[in-house]
Motif scaffolding. Structure first.
Motif, PDB file in Angstrom:
ATOM      1  N   MET A  25       0.826  -1.199   0.000  1.00 15.56           N
ATOM      2  CA  MET A  25       0.000   0.000   0.000  1.00 15.56           C
ATOM      3  C   MET A  25       0.867   1.258   0.000  1.00 15.56           C
ATOM      4  N   LYS A  26       1.915   1.280   0.799  1.00 18.33           N
ATOM      5  CA  LYS A  26       2.809   2.436   0.884  1.00 18.33           C
ATOM      6  C   LYS A  26       3.543   2.661  -0.442  1.00 18.33           C
ATOM      7  N   MET A  27       4.007   1.569  -1.048  1.00 18.00           N
ATOM      8  CA  MET A  27       4.710   1.665  -2.321  1.00 18.00           C
ATOM      9  C   MET A  27       3.776   2.244  -3.397  1.00 18.00           C
ATOM     10  N   TYR A  28       2.543   1.757  -3.437  1.00 23.14           N
ATOM     11  CA  TYR A  28       1.568   2.253  -4.401  1.00 23.14           C
ATOM     12  C   TYR A  28       1.273   3.739  -4.160  1.00 23.14           C
ATOM     13  N   VAL A  67      -9.632 -18.722   8.305  1.00 24.87           N
ATOM     14  CA  VAL A  67     -10.064 -17.362   8.025  1.00 24.87           C
ATOM     15  C   VAL A  67      -9.059 -16.401   8.647  1.00 24.87           C
ATOM     16  N   ILE A  68      -8.661 -15.400   7.878  1.00 26.31           N
ATOM     17  CA  ILE A  68      -7.826 -14.327   8.406  1.00 26.31           C
ATOM     18  C   ILE A  68      -8.636 -13.038   8.322  1.00 26.31           C
ATOM     19  N   ASP A  69      -8.872 -12.418   9.471  1.00 27.14           N
ATOM     20  CA  ASP A  69      -9.516 -11.110   9.524  1.00 27.14           C
ATOM     21  C   ASP A  69      -8.423 -10.059   9.568  1.00 27.14           C
ATOM     22  N   ARG A  70      -8.494  -9.100   8.646  1.00 27.57           N
ATOM     23  CA  ARG A  70      -7.478  -8.057   8.531  1.00 27.57           C
ATOM     24  C   ARG A  70      -8.177  -6.707   8.609  1.00 27.57           C
ATOM     25  N   SER A  71      -7.857  -5.925   9.639  1.00 30.38           N
ATOM     26  CA  SER A  71      -8.408  -4.578   9.809  1.00 30.38           C
ATOM     27  C   SER A  71      -7.310  -3.581   9.497  1.00 30.38           C
ATOM     28  N   ILE A  72      -7.602  -2.646   8.601  1.00 30.78           N
ATOM     29  CA  ILE A  72      -6.600  -1.693   8.128  1.00 30.78           C
ATOM     30  C   ILE A  72      -7.028  -0.270   8.485  1.00 30.78           C
ATOM     31  N   THR A  73      -6.131   0.464   9.135  1.00 28.75           N
ATOM     32  CA  THR A  73      -6.336   1.880   9.402  1.00 28.75           C
ATOM     33  C   THR A  73      -5.360   2.653   8.525  1.00 28.75           C
ATOM     34  N   LEU A  74      -5.898   3.551   7.717  1.00 29.31           N
ATOM     35  CA  LEU A  74      -5.080   4.387   6.842  1.00 29.31           C
ATOM     36  C   LEU A  74      -4.940   5.761   7.470  1.00 29.31           C
ATOM     37  N   LYS A  75      -3.711   6.252   7.547  1.00 29.30           N
ATOM     38  CA  LYS A  75      -3.441   7.563   8.137  1.00 29.30           C
ATOM     39  C   LYS A  75      -3.047   8.544   7.041  1.00 29.30           C
ATOM     40  N   GLY A  76      -3.617   9.727   7.111  1.00 23.04           N
ATOM     41  CA  GLY A  76      -3.303  10.757   6.137  1.00 23.04           C
ATOM     42  C   GLY A  76      -4.573  11.433   5.646  1.00 23.04           C
ATOM     43  N   ASP A  77      -4.412  12.550   4.985  1.00 22.95           N
ATOM     44  CA  ASP A  77      -5.531  13.311   4.441  1.00 22.95           C
ATOM     45  C   ASP A  77      -5.904  12.707   3.089  1.00 22.95           C
ATOM     46  N   LEU A  78      -6.723  11.649   3.130  1.00 22.83           N
ATOM     47  CA  LEU A  78      -7.051  10.875   1.940  1.00 22.83           C
ATOM     48  C   LEU A  78      -8.506  11.070   1.540  1.00 22.83           C
ATOM     49  N   THR A  79      -8.748  11.100   0.246  1.00 25.13           N
ATOM     50  CA  THR A  79     -10.119  11.167  -0.246  1.00 25.13           C
ATOM     51  C   THR A  79     -10.752   9.778  -0.146  1.00 25.13           C
ATOM     52  N   LYS A  80     -12.055   9.728  -0.276  1.00 28.14           N
ATOM     53  CA  LYS A  80     -12.777   8.455  -0.269  1.00 28.14           C
ATOM     54  C   LYS A  80     -12.261   7.552  -1.389  1.00 28.14           C
ATOM     55  N   GLU A  81     -12.028   8.117  -2.561  1.00 31.19           N
ATOM     56  CA  GLU A  81     -11.534   7.350  -3.705  1.00 31.19           C
ATOM     57  C   GLU A  81     -10.131   6.790  -3.444  1.00 31.19           C
ATOM     58  N   GLN A  82      -9.258   7.598  -2.835  1.00 27.85           N
ATOM     59  CA  GLN A  82      -7.906   7.128  -2.521  1.00 27.85           C
ATOM     60  C   GLN A  82      -7.955   5.985  -1.511  1.00 27.85           C
ATOM     61  N   ARG A  83      -8.817   6.106  -0.517  1.00 30.30           N
ATOM     62  CA  ARG A  83      -8.974   5.042   0.482  1.00 30.30           C
ATOM     63  C   ARG A  83      -9.451   3.750  -0.175  1.00 30.30           C
ATOM     64  N   LYS A 125      -9.124   2.838  -3.299  1.00 26.17           N
ATOM     65  CA  LYS A 125      -8.049   2.308  -4.156  1.00 26.17           C
ATOM     66  C   LYS A 125      -6.992   1.603  -3.315  1.00 26.17           C
ATOM     67  N   LEU A 126      -6.602   2.213  -2.200  1.00 27.89           N
ATOM     68  CA  LEU A 126      -5.588   1.604  -1.332  1.00 27.89           C
ATOM     69  C   LEU A 126      -6.081   0.288  -0.745  1.00 27.89           C
ATOM     70  N   LEU A 127      -7.347   0.230  -0.355  1.00 26.18           N
ATOM     71  CA  LEU A 127      -7.885  -1.027   0.171  1.00 26.18           C
ATOM     72  C   LEU A 127      -7.934  -2.095  -0.913  1.00 26.18           C
ATOM     73  N   GLY A 128      -8.176  -1.704  -2.143  1.00 27.29           N
ATOM     74  CA  GLY A 128      -8.116  -2.648  -3.259  1.00 27.29           C
ATOM     75  C   GLY A 128      -6.702  -3.153  -3.493  1.00 27.29           C
ATOM     76  N   ILE A 129      -5.736  -2.253  -3.347  1.00 29.94           N
ATOM     77  CA  ILE A 129      -4.320  -2.630  -3.506  1.00 29.94           C
ATOM     78  C   ILE A 129      -3.910  -3.633  -2.426  1.00 29.94           C
ATOM     79  N   ALA A 130      -4.504  -3.537  -1.234  1.00 28.25           N
ATOM     80  CA  ALA A 130      -4.194  -4.478  -0.157  1.00 28.25           C
ATOM     81  C   ALA A 130      -4.446  -5.915  -0.605  1.00 28.25           C
ATOM     82  N   GLN A 131      -5.466  -6.111  -1.439  1.00 22.08           N
ATOM     83  CA  GLN A 131      -5.805  -7.453  -1.923  1.00 22.08           C
ATOM     84  C   GLN A 131      -4.767  -7.977  -2.907  1.00 22.08           C
TER      85      GLN A 131
END
Length: 146
Positions: A61-64, A101-117, A119-125
């Motif tokens: 996610m950070k690299m992307y 089953v693996i439950d993964r909860s992700i907190t994103l830090k930063g001034d991000l738009t809904k679209e950026q969030r 996209k980043l969650l999609g990149i996590a997959q």
């Protein structure tokens, strides 16, 4: 003894479950918690599996974000492993119809738009460890004698 960072060697250490793990120049212990008969001197095998997924997810996610100029300041991930009973499990490879089953909860830090969030969650997959865990995995075992 492994010296290549892509190779991992594991060797029995002291106690009932303790193992010495070597990954390139890194050496650490793996163990089971005291509640399971270990000495809790290091992470358990499932802890290491979750750590691999979490660290790969965060790195990807950070690299992307860096490449796309997304103002991601940090990622915080919590993972938990469990087994669930599934009544009609055609893909289960065990007799009691349980899936991991693996439950993964992700907190994103930063001034991000809904679209950026999103996209980043999609990149996590798409992180390589995530893809590996979702693929069929064949493990080939050979005995090596001294």
């Amino acid at each position: 003894m492994a010296t290549n960072p892509s190779l991992v060697s594991v060797e029995t250490a002291s106690g009932k479950f303790q193992q010495t793990v070597r990954v390139g120049k890194h050496v650490f212990l793996a163990d089971e918690p005291e509640s399971l008969g270990g000495t809790d001197s290091g992470p358990s095998p499932y802890d290491l599996l979750l750590a691999a997924l979490g660290s790969c997810t965060s790195m990807t996610m950070k690299m992307y974000a860096d490449r796309k100029g997304i103002p991601l300041e940090g990622v915080y991930i919590v993972l938990e492993h469990s087994r669930e009973h599934v009544e009609d499990c055609r893909s289960c490879n065990n007799e009691d119809n349980r899936i991991d089953v693996i439950d993964r909860s992700i907190t994103l830090k930063g001034d991000l738009t809904k679209e950026q969030r999103q996209k980043l969650l999609g990149i996590a997959q798409k992180c390589p460890v995530h893809r590996t865990l979702e693929n069929r995995i064949d493990i080939h075992t050979t005995e090596v004698r001294d």
